[in-house]
Motif scaffolding. Structure first.
Motif, PDB file in Angstrom:
ATOM      1  N   UNK B  47       0.855  -1.183   0.000  1.00 42.49           N
ATOM      2  CA  UNK B  47       0.000   0.000   0.000  1.00 42.49           C
ATOM      3  C   UNK B  47       0.889   1.231   0.000  1.00 42.49           C
ATOM      4  N   UNK B  48       0.321   2.337  -0.464  1.00 46.72           N
ATOM      5  CA  UNK B  48       1.000   3.610  -0.290  1.00 46.72           C
ATOM      6  C   UNK B  48      -0.012   4.700   0.009  1.00 46.72           C
ATOM      7  N   UNK B  49       0.518   5.808   0.502  1.00 47.22           N
ATOM      8  CA  UNK B  49      -0.328   6.934   0.890  1.00 47.22           C
ATOM      9  C   UNK B  49       0.348   8.209   0.422  1.00 47.22           C
ATOM     10  N   UNK B  50      -0.404   9.106  -0.197  1.00 50.72           N
ATOM     11  CA  UNK B  50       0.158  10.356  -0.690  1.00 50.72           C
ATOM     12  C   UNK B  50      -0.348  11.557   0.095  1.00 50.72           C
ATOM     13  N   UNK B  51      -1.121  11.296   1.139  1.00 49.13           N
ATOM     14  CA  UNK B  51      -1.583  12.380   1.994  1.00 49.13           C
ATOM     15  C   UNK B  51      -2.271  11.757   3.204  1.00 49.13           C
ATOM     16  N   UNK B  52      -2.486  12.560   4.220  1.00 52.72           N
ATOM     17  CA  UNK B  52      -3.193  12.072   5.397  1.00 52.72           C
ATOM     18  C   UNK B  52      -4.572  11.548   4.991  1.00 52.72           C
ATOM     19  N   UNK B  53      -4.900  10.395   5.524  1.00 49.59           N
ATOM     20  CA  UNK B  53      -6.182   9.705   5.279  1.00 49.59           C
ATOM     21  C   UNK B  53      -6.350   9.234   3.833  1.00 49.59           C
ATOM     22  N   UNK B  54      -5.345   9.411   2.988  1.00 52.70           N
ATOM     23  CA  UNK B  54      -5.418   8.922   1.613  1.00 52.70           C
ATOM     24  C   UNK B  54      -4.557   7.672   1.500  1.00 52.70           C
ATOM     25  N   UNK B  55      -5.059   6.709   0.751  1.00 50.39           N
ATOM     26  CA  UNK B  55      -4.308   5.472   0.560  1.00 50.39           C
ATOM     27  C   UNK B  55      -4.660   4.877  -0.784  1.00 50.39           C
ATOM     28  N   UNK B  56      -3.724   4.123  -1.321  1.00 55.05           N
ATOM     29  CA  UNK B  56      -3.982   3.396  -2.555  1.00 55.05           C
ATOM     30  C   UNK B  56      -3.362   2.015  -2.463  1.00 55.05           C
ATOM     31  N   UNK B  57      -3.999   1.062  -3.091  1.00 56.69           N
ATOM     32  CA  UNK B  57      -3.474  -0.294  -3.106  1.00 56.69           C
ATOM     33  C   UNK B  57      -2.250  -0.367  -3.991  1.00 56.69           C
ATOM     34  N   UNK B  58      -1.315  -1.184  -3.544  1.00 56.26           N
ATOM     35  CA  UNK B  58      -0.166  -1.496  -4.369  1.00 56.26           C
ATOM     36  C   UNK B  58      -0.400  -2.777  -5.140  1.00 56.26           C
ATOM     37  N   UNK B  59       0.665  -3.555  -5.284  1.00 54.93           N
ATOM     38  CA  UNK B  59       0.576  -4.768  -6.092  1.00 54.93           C
ATOM     39  C   UNK B  59       0.035  -5.979  -5.334  1.00 54.93           C
ATOM     40  N   UNK B  60       0.202  -6.001  -4.017  1.00 57.05           N
ATOM     41  CA  UNK B  60      -0.219  -7.174  -3.228  1.00 57.05           C
ATOM     42  C   UNK B  60      -0.960  -6.737  -1.967  1.00 57.05           C
ATOM     43  N   UNK B  61      -2.113  -6.092  -2.073  1.00 56.13           N
ATOM     44  CA  UNK B  61      -2.810  -5.580  -0.889  1.00 56.13           C
ATOM     45  C   UNK B  61      -3.634  -6.606  -0.119  1.00 56.13           C
ATOM     46  N   UNK B  62      -3.841  -7.769  -0.708  1.00 53.98           N
ATOM     47  CA  UNK B  62      -4.752  -8.736  -0.079  1.00 53.98           C
ATOM     48  C   UNK B  62      -4.232  -9.162   1.288  1.00 53.98           C
ATOM     49  N   UNK B  63      -5.123  -9.094   2.267  1.00 51.96           N
ATOM     50  CA  UNK B  63      -4.762  -9.501   3.631  1.00 51.96           C
ATOM     51  C   UNK B  63      -4.196  -8.383   4.482  1.00 51.96           C
ATOM     52  N   UNK B  64      -4.069  -7.196   3.873  1.00 49.52           N
ATOM     53  CA  UNK B  64      -3.492  -6.045   4.579  1.00 49.52           C
ATOM     54  C   UNK B  64      -4.439  -4.850   4.499  1.00 49.52           C
ATOM     55  N   UNK B  65      -4.310  -3.963   5.473  1.00 49.00           N
ATOM     56  CA  UNK B  65      -4.937  -2.658   5.401  1.00 49.00           C
ATOM     57  C   UNK B  65      -3.946  -1.648   5.988  1.00 49.00           C
ATOM     58  N   UNK B  66      -4.228  -0.362   5.802  1.00 52.01           N
ATOM     59  CA  UNK B  66      -3.323   0.670   6.295  1.00 52.01           C
ATOM     60  C   UNK B  66      -4.121   1.797   6.914  1.00 52.01           C
ATOM     61  N   UNK B  67      -3.397   2.614   7.667  1.00 53.50           N
ATOM     62  CA  UNK B  67      -4.003   3.781   8.298  1.00 53.50           C
ATOM     63  C   UNK B  67      -2.989   4.900   8.304  1.00 53.50           C
ATOM     64  N   UNK B  68      -3.462   6.096   7.944  1.00 50.24           N
ATOM     65  CA  UNK B  68      -2.598   7.273   8.028  1.00 50.24           C
ATOM     66  C   UNK B  68      -3.428   8.428   8.576  1.00 50.24           C
ATOM     67  N   UNK B  69      -3.387   8.558   9.886  1.00 47.43           N
ATOM     68  CA  UNK B  69      -4.133   9.610  10.582  1.00 47.43           C
ATOM     69  C   UNK B  69      -3.316  10.889  10.724  1.00 47.43           C
ATOM     70  N   UNK B  70      -1.992  10.747  10.751  1.00 52.23           N
ATOM     71  CA  UNK B  70      -1.100  11.894  10.824  1.00 52.23           C
ATOM     72  C   UNK B  70      -0.063  11.773   9.718  1.00 52.23           C
ATOM     73  N   UNK B  71       0.437  12.914   9.293  1.00 55.41           N
ATOM     74  CA  UNK B  71       1.344  12.922   8.146  1.00 55.41           C
ATOM     75  C   UNK B  71       2.593  12.092   8.402  1.00 55.41           C
ATOM     76  N   UNK B  72       3.103  12.089   9.606  1.00 55.75           N
ATOM     77  CA  UNK B  72       4.368  11.425   9.872  1.00 55.75           C
ATOM     78  C   UNK B  72       4.228   9.925  10.145  1.00 55.75           C
ATOM     79  N   UNK B  73       3.012   9.413  10.273  1.00 54.47           N
ATOM     80  CA  UNK B  73       2.833   8.032  10.722  1.00 54.47           C
ATOM     81  C   UNK B  73       1.977   7.246   9.731  1.00 54.47           C
TER      82      UNK B  73
END
Lengths: 116, 112
Positions: B47-73
């Motif tokens: 997964x990748x994220x280009x901004x807070x609360x924004x995310x996009x799937x990468x090549x192998x997202x199955x079984x994973x999720x992500x969280x980005x509540x703050x820019x640094x984390x």
């Protein structure tokens, strides 16, 4: 789809000698970036060198230089005067130009051993 | 110097557990990434994220999720860990205008 191929899973070089690691890539884009990353054993991955596709001049960073052949889609890394600290896994990576997300596409890596 | 840190170097979890991998960067980078690294396969983008609360799937997202509540984390979550998720997980961050990425030290996760 864009792909990066490193055909040498392992290589070995004598200390103070020169070694070249191979990388080829496949893309239909004309503008892009290429990178070599180094991952020492149990240590953090670091950027070694980068090349912009629009630049004809090959990038150089101290003992590290690249041979960028755009038409052949080849991007090899030359390490001169090899040192024991150069022993690492080396990854070639590609990033298409444009967009905000600068995703990297990695090759499978070449494990370089440096013999004293 | 850019610093990217990951919460654990080594982690052992049981099948079915919920697993959180944390990544923090100190360079105010917009983009953050999670990869898994397996021998012979190189690095694959989860997964990748280009901004807070924004995310996009990468090549192998199955079984994973992500969280980005703050820019640094940027957190990677394994909702129900499985043995095939045993791997090295690398976090990276980068500015949008320079294309290179800066990596954390990695977390070697073993799921038993």
């Amino acid at each position: 789809a864009q792909t990066v191929t490193q055909s040498q899973p392992e290589m070995s070089v004598q200390e103070a000698e020169t070694v070249t690691l191979s990388c080829t890539y496949d893309t239909s884009e004309s503008d892009y970036y290429l990178f070599w990353y180094k991952q020492p054993p149990s240590r953090q991955m670091i950027l070694v060198i980068r090349q912009e596709a629009y630049k004809q001049q090959n990038a150089t960073e101290n003992r590290f230089s690249v041979n960028f052949q755009k038409a052949a889609k080849s991007f090899s890394l030359k390490i001169s005067d090899s040192q024991l600290g150069d022993a690492a896994m080396y990854f070639c990576a590609y990033s298409p130009y444009g967009g905000a997300t600068n995703k990297l596409i990695f090759g499978t890596g070449t494990l370089l051993a440096v013999q004293p | 110097d850019v610093k990217v840190t990951q919460s654990s170097r080594y982690l052992v979890k049981r099948t079915g557990e919920k697993v959180f991998l944390e990544c923090v960067q100190d360079m105010d980078h917009e983009n953050m990434f999670w990869y898994r690294q397996d021998p012979g396969l190189g690095l694959r983008l989860i997964y990748f994220s280009y901004d807070v609360k924004m995310k996009e799937k990468g090549d192998i997202p199955e079984g994973y999720s992500v969280s980005r509540e703050k820019k640094e984390r940027f957190s990677l979550i394994l909702e129900s860990a499985s043995t095939n998720q045993t791997s090295m997980y690398l976090c990276a961050s980068g500015p949008p205008d320079r294309y290179e990425q800066y990596f954390g030290p990695g977390t070697r996760l073993t799921v038993t």
